[in-house]
Design an enzyme around this catalytic site. Structure first.
Site, PDB file in Angstrom:
ATOM      1  CE  LYS A  75       5.550  -2.528  -2.889  1.00  0.00           C
ATOM      2  NZ  LYS A  75       6.402  -1.628  -3.683  1.00  0.00           N
ATOM      3  CE  LYS A 127       7.311  -2.595   0.694  1.00  0.00           C
ATOM      4  NZ  LYS A 127       7.802  -1.788  -0.398  1.00  0.00           N
TER       5      LYS A 127
HETATM    6  C1  PBG Z   1       7.709   1.340  -4.242  1.00  0.00           C
HETATM    7  C2  PBG Z   1       7.938   1.053  -2.813  1.00  0.00           C
HETATM    8  C3  PBG Z   1       7.069   1.293  -1.750  1.00  0.00           C
HETATM    9  C4  PBG Z   1       7.720   0.848  -0.604  1.00  0.00           C
HETATM   10  C5  PBG Z   1       8.956   0.368  -0.972  1.00  0.00           C
HETATM   11  N1  PBG Z   1       9.065   0.483  -2.364  1.00  0.00           N
HETATM   12  C6  PBG Z   1       5.778   1.985  -1.711  1.00  0.00           C
HETATM   13  C7  PBG Z   1       4.608   1.453  -2.421  1.00  0.00           C
HETATM   14  O1  PBG Z   1       4.632   0.382  -3.006  1.00  0.00           O
HETATM   15  O2  PBG Z   1       3.623   2.161  -2.406  1.00  0.00           O
HETATM   16  C8  PBG Z   1       7.152   0.900   0.777  1.00  0.00           C
HETATM   17  C9  PBG Z   1       8.149   0.824   1.859  1.00  0.00           C
HETATM   18  C10 PBG Z   1       7.633   1.195   3.191  1.00  0.00           C
HETATM   19  O3  PBG Z   1       6.427   1.457   3.405  1.00  0.00           O
HETATM   20  O4  PBG Z   1       8.454   1.254   4.099  1.00  0.00           O
HETATM   21  N2  PBG Z   1       8.868   1.783  -4.885  1.00  0.00           N
END
Ligand code: PBG
Length: 348
Positions: free
Chosen positions: A219, A272
């Site tokens: 991520k 992601k």
């Molecule tokens: C954190 C989380 C995020 C997203 C999914 N889980 C936000 C982040 O890491 O700031 C982002 C998902 C998206 O942008 O669609 N729990």
């Protein structure tokens, strides 16, 4: 595949003997030779749940997406199940936030309550619980923060640093609560070191050895999460997430993250965001022999909608093209806010 094509061509077979357009002459021929196909079974729809009843609050930066209360959420899940979506990912907006994000581990918290309601109404729906603290903490970071006077304070570490190991215990406890509520899969998204192993061990100790862990292994610290932070009401109150999420510049490190999570026992991996990271997705697909999901994030969704609203892009065409590309690059499944639209588009 690519190598074979190249060697055939270097063996002297080229135009005019070879005419690539022969197989593009009709829709039927094109369908026959199509390599990648999206199906409703590939899709996971993320949903946001908030306290209250009869709520369906539009998320302005994500047209067509809503914050639901548990009752309206159940109606929505019945509807999407009826037209072929088999899995959802839940994000909770708690009634109260605190420094430790305690609502995440509360059996009566928003997500466990929603999980029980969905499983009671549509038992076959796969409910994936996004396991992170950022929606639940008053500072908006993904776990316990280093602060003087607070539990777990470490004077040798910077103030505001996300404390890794104390957060692992909390993740383990919250995961067991979500599994008890009926979550089919736990999906830790905080990018903490050791999160998969800690959650696996906690689930096993509690008798949930059959609950899979779907790790957000790769991520990136991405600007494309912007709209999500409105949707989940979870922007960090200070700093950003670069201490724990990955540097967008790093591809080799992504493979290392993926392999480490496998060693800790991850059953599925997530990469992601999706479209800006297709190379990473392909590389991880090649090196990690488990099902791989890609997350087409809020910003990817919002960009397409914004351009379409201006008349600059055709929404259906460009969304389908993006999703097909994500699948072609190696995703076995895709987390996407377009899931409902895709099923509709596939059916006409
Ligand atoms: C954190 C989380 C995020 C997203 C999914 N889980 C936000 C982040 O890491 O700031 C982002 C998902 C998206 O942008 O669609 N729990």
């Amino acid at each position: 595949m690519i190598d074979q094509t190249t060697s055939t061509m270097t063996a002297g077979m080229a135009y005019p003997t070879v005419r690539m357009r022969r197989l593009r002459q009709s829709p039927a021929l094109r369908t026959l030779v199509r390599e990648t196909e999206l199906t409703p079974g590939d899709l996971i729809l993320p949903l946001f749940v908030r306290p209250g009843s009869r709520e369906k609050r539009p998320i302005s930066s994500m047209p067509g997406q809503f914050q639901w209360s548990v009752d309206t959420l159940v109606t929505e899940v019945r509807e999407i199940a009826a037209f072929g979506i088999r899995s959802v990912l839940l994000f909770g907006i708690p009634s109260e936030k605190d420094s430790h994000g305690s609502e995440n581990a509360d059996p009566d918290g928003i997500v466990p309550t929603a999980i029980r309601a969905i499983k009671a109404a549509v038992p076959e729906m796969i409910v994936i619980s996004d396991m992170c603290f950022c929606e639940y903490t008053d500072h908006g970071h993904c776990g316990i923060i280093n602060q003087p006077g607070r539990a777990h304070y470490r004077p040798e570490m910077a103030e505001g640093y996300l404390l890794n190991d104390p957060t692992l215990d909390a993740l383990g406890r919250a995961s067991v609560v979500h599994a008890e509520a009926g979550a089919d899969i736990i999906a830790p998204s905080g990018m903490l070191d050791g999160m998969v192993g800690a959650i696996r061990a906690a689930l096993d100790r509690a008798g949930y050895e059959l609950t899979p862990v779907m790790s957000y292994a790769v991520k990136f610290a991405s600007g494309f999460y912007g709209p999500f932070r409105d949707a989940a009401e979870s922007p960090p109150a200070f700093g950003d997430r670069s201490q724990y999420q990955m540097d967008p510049a790093n591809g080799r490190e992504a493979v290392r993250e993926a392999l480490l999570d496998l060693e800790e026992g991850a059953d599925l991996l997530i990469v992601k965001p999706a479209l800006p990271y297709l190379d990473v997705l392909r590389e991880v697909r090649g090196q990690a022999n488990v099902p791989i999901a890609a997350y087409q994030v809020s910003g990817e969704y919002a960009m397409l909608h914004a351009a379409a609203a201006n008349g600059w892009l055709d929404l259906e065409r460009c969304a389908m093209e993006s999703l097909t590309s994500i699948k072609r690059a190696g995703a076995d499944m895709i987390l996407t806010y377009f899931a409902k639209d895709v099923v509709r588009w596939l059916n006409h």
